[in-house]
Design a protein around this motif. Structure first.
Motif, PDB file in Angstrom:
ATOM      1  N   THR A 265      52.400  49.917  -2.824  1.00  0.00           N
ATOM      2  CA  THR A 265      51.710  50.297  -4.063  1.00  0.00           C
ATOM      3  C   THR A 265      50.892  49.124  -4.605  1.00  0.00           C
ATOM      4  O   THR A 265      49.745  49.296  -5.027  1.00  0.00           O
ATOM      5  CB  THR A 265      52.728  50.777  -5.115  1.00  0.00           C
ATOM      6  OG1 THR A 265      53.489  51.841  -4.570  1.00  0.00           O
ATOM      7  CG2 THR A 265      52.027  51.242  -6.378  1.00  0.00           C
ATOM      8  N   SER A 266      51.475  47.932  -4.588  1.00  0.00           N
ATOM      9  CA  SER A 266      50.756  46.741  -5.048  1.00  0.00           C
ATOM     10  C   SER A 266      49.508  46.500  -4.210  1.00  0.00           C
ATOM     11  O   SER A 266      48.443  46.172  -4.738  1.00  0.00           O
ATOM     12  CB  SER A 266      51.659  45.508  -4.982  1.00  0.00           C
ATOM     13  OG  SER A 266      52.766  45.676  -5.807  1.00  0.00           O
ATOM     14  N   LEU A 267      49.633  46.667  -2.912  1.00  0.00           N
ATOM     15  CA  LEU A 267      48.492  46.475  -2.020  1.00  0.00           C
ATOM     16  C   LEU A 267      47.372  47.467  -2.326  1.00  0.00           C
ATOM     17  O   LEU A 267      46.203  47.084  -2.385  1.00  0.00           O
ATOM     18  CB  LEU A 267      48.935  46.621  -0.561  1.00  0.00           C
ATOM     19  CG  LEU A 267      47.858  46.441   0.489  1.00  0.00           C
ATOM     20  CD1 LEU A 267      47.354  45.009   0.498  1.00  0.00           C
ATOM     21  CD2 LEU A 267      48.377  46.824   1.850  1.00  0.00           C
TER      22      LEU A 267
ATOM     23  N   ILE B 250      57.138  49.246  -3.275  1.00  0.00           N
ATOM     24  CA  ILE B 250      56.528  48.347  -4.269  1.00  0.00           C
ATOM     25  C   ILE B 250      55.398  47.550  -3.626  1.00  0.00           C
ATOM     26  O   ILE B 250      54.307  47.435  -4.192  1.00  0.00           O
ATOM     27  CB  ILE B 250      57.588  47.412  -4.882  1.00  0.00           C
ATOM     28  CG1 ILE B 250      58.518  48.208  -5.796  1.00  0.00           C
ATOM     29  CG2 ILE B 250      56.940  46.264  -5.649  1.00  0.00           C
ATOM     30  CD1 ILE B 250      59.733  47.426  -6.276  1.00  0.00           C
ATOM     31  N   PHE B 251      55.636  46.996  -2.438  1.00  0.00           N
ATOM     32  CA  PHE B 251      54.600  46.217  -1.758  1.00  0.00           C
ATOM     33  C   PHE B 251      53.396  47.080  -1.380  1.00  0.00           C
ATOM     34  O   PHE B 251      52.248  46.663  -1.546  1.00  0.00           O
ATOM     35  CB  PHE B 251      55.170  45.525  -0.516  1.00  0.00           C
ATOM     36  CG  PHE B 251      56.098  44.393  -0.830  1.00  0.00           C
ATOM     37  CD1 PHE B 251      55.846  43.508  -1.866  1.00  0.00           C
ATOM     38  CD2 PHE B 251      57.248  44.201  -0.086  1.00  0.00           C
ATOM     39  CE1 PHE B 251      56.695  42.465  -2.161  1.00  0.00           C
ATOM     40  CE2 PHE B 251      58.119  43.160  -0.377  1.00  0.00           C
ATOM     41  CZ  PHE B 251      57.836  42.297  -1.410  1.00  0.00           C
TER      42      PHE B 251
ATOM     43  N   ILE C 190      46.782  48.980  -5.207  1.00  0.00           N
ATOM     44  CA  ILE C 190      46.197  48.648  -6.515  1.00  0.00           C
ATOM     45  C   ILE C 190      45.283  47.434  -6.402  1.00  0.00           C
ATOM     46  O   ILE C 190      44.154  47.439  -6.922  1.00  0.00           O
ATOM     47  CB  ILE C 190      47.312  48.406  -7.555  1.00  0.00           C
ATOM     48  CG1 ILE C 190      48.017  49.715  -7.869  1.00  0.00           C
ATOM     49  CG2 ILE C 190      46.754  47.774  -8.825  1.00  0.00           C
ATOM     50  CD1 ILE C 190      49.278  49.563  -8.697  1.00  0.00           C
ATOM     51  N   ILE C 191      45.730  46.388  -5.725  1.00  0.00           N
ATOM     52  CA  ILE C 191      44.917  45.182  -5.568  1.00  0.00           C
ATOM     53  C   ILE C 191      43.637  45.496  -4.809  1.00  0.00           C
ATOM     54  O   ILE C 191      42.548  45.043  -5.173  1.00  0.00           O
ATOM     55  CB  ILE C 191      45.729  44.065  -4.876  1.00  0.00           C
ATOM     56  CG1 ILE C 191      46.810  43.554  -5.820  1.00  0.00           C
ATOM     57  CG2 ILE C 191      44.827  42.918  -4.434  1.00  0.00           C
ATOM     58  CD1 ILE C 191      47.831  42.651  -5.167  1.00  0.00           C
TER      59      ILE C 191
ATOM     60  N   GLN D  95      41.197  47.309  -7.088  1.00  0.00           N
ATOM     61  CA  GLN D  95      40.622  46.397  -8.067  1.00  0.00           C
ATOM     62  C   GLN D  95      39.547  45.506  -7.438  1.00  0.00           C
ATOM     63  O   GLN D  95      38.496  45.277  -8.035  1.00  0.00           O
ATOM     64  CB  GLN D  95      41.719  45.527  -8.691  1.00  0.00           C
ATOM     65  CG  GLN D  95      42.623  46.275  -9.634  1.00  0.00           C
ATOM     66  CD  GLN D  95      41.874  46.782 -10.843  1.00  0.00           C
ATOM     67  OE1 GLN D  95      41.152  46.058 -11.500  1.00  0.00           O
ATOM     68  NE2 GLN D  95      42.034  48.059 -11.136  1.00  0.00           N
TER      69      GLN D  95
END
Length: 188
Positions: free
Chosen positions: A56-58, A53-54, A60-61, A64
């Motif tokens: 994947t979030s990294l 999760i961490f 995506i951020i 962006q």
């Protein structure tokens, strides 16, 4: 949450290590229980899921932020000064005369090429949600509204896809007028 999660994930291994008896293990007297292996396996799965999760979030951020840095936002960002009315204790609607006085003094400065008023600068989410209908056979849409003054589109160099910007030359532009974006136009 982070502190609690850190404490919980560190507590169990520390507890197991504090119970560890190396002498009994070497003699072969210590046997691993089925209960301990289930908890251990569950913690490994939870740790793996959280790591994914961490990561994947990294990703995506980061994508962006790269998108925001490298793409044209659709309005001028260079040489634009934004004055927040909260910082100068000026309420646009309550003190219209004071607002006009400030605008006239700023326009008189030789460094100021253009200026306009707005409630929300592009990129900030408007909290003013209104229902809008664009004709008798049109569906009613919920739209986020932003009140702008004359010169707003010229000051920020926002190009119109169709139509014209607000103008003081047309009295009707000051009441019941709206400029919509392309998404709203497609939904009409």
């Amino acid at each position: 949450i982070t502190l609690l999660l850190t404490l919980l994930t560190g507590f169990y291994p520390a507890y197991l290590l504090s119970r560890f008896r190396p002498v009994q293990l070497i003699k072969g007297e210590l046997k691993a229980g089925l209960k301990g292996s289930r908890i251990r396996n569950a913690l490994v799965v939870v740790q793996f899921v959280l790591a994914m999760i961490f990561i994947t979030s990294l990703v995506i951020i980061r994508s962006q932020l790269s998108f925001m840095k490298n793409n044209d936002p659709g309005f001028a960002t260079e040489q634009v000064l934004r004055i927040n009315e909260d910082r100068i204790n000026l309420d646009f609607f309550a003190n219209l005369e004071q607002h006009e006085s400030l605008m006239n003094r700023l326009r008189a400065l030789p460094e100021v090429e253009s200026m306009a008023t707005t409630h929300f600068y592009p990129g900030r989410v408007s909290h003013a949600v209104q229902s809008a209908s664009f004709g008798p056979h049109s569906d009613t849409l919920s739209v986020r509204a932003n009140w702008v003054g004359p010169g707003y589109f010229e000051t920020l160099d926002i190009q119109m896809a169709q139509g014209r910007a607000f103008s003081l030359d047309f009295a009707s532009d000051t009441l019941n007028s709206a400029i919509i974006n392309e998404t709203a136009a497609r939904r009409m």
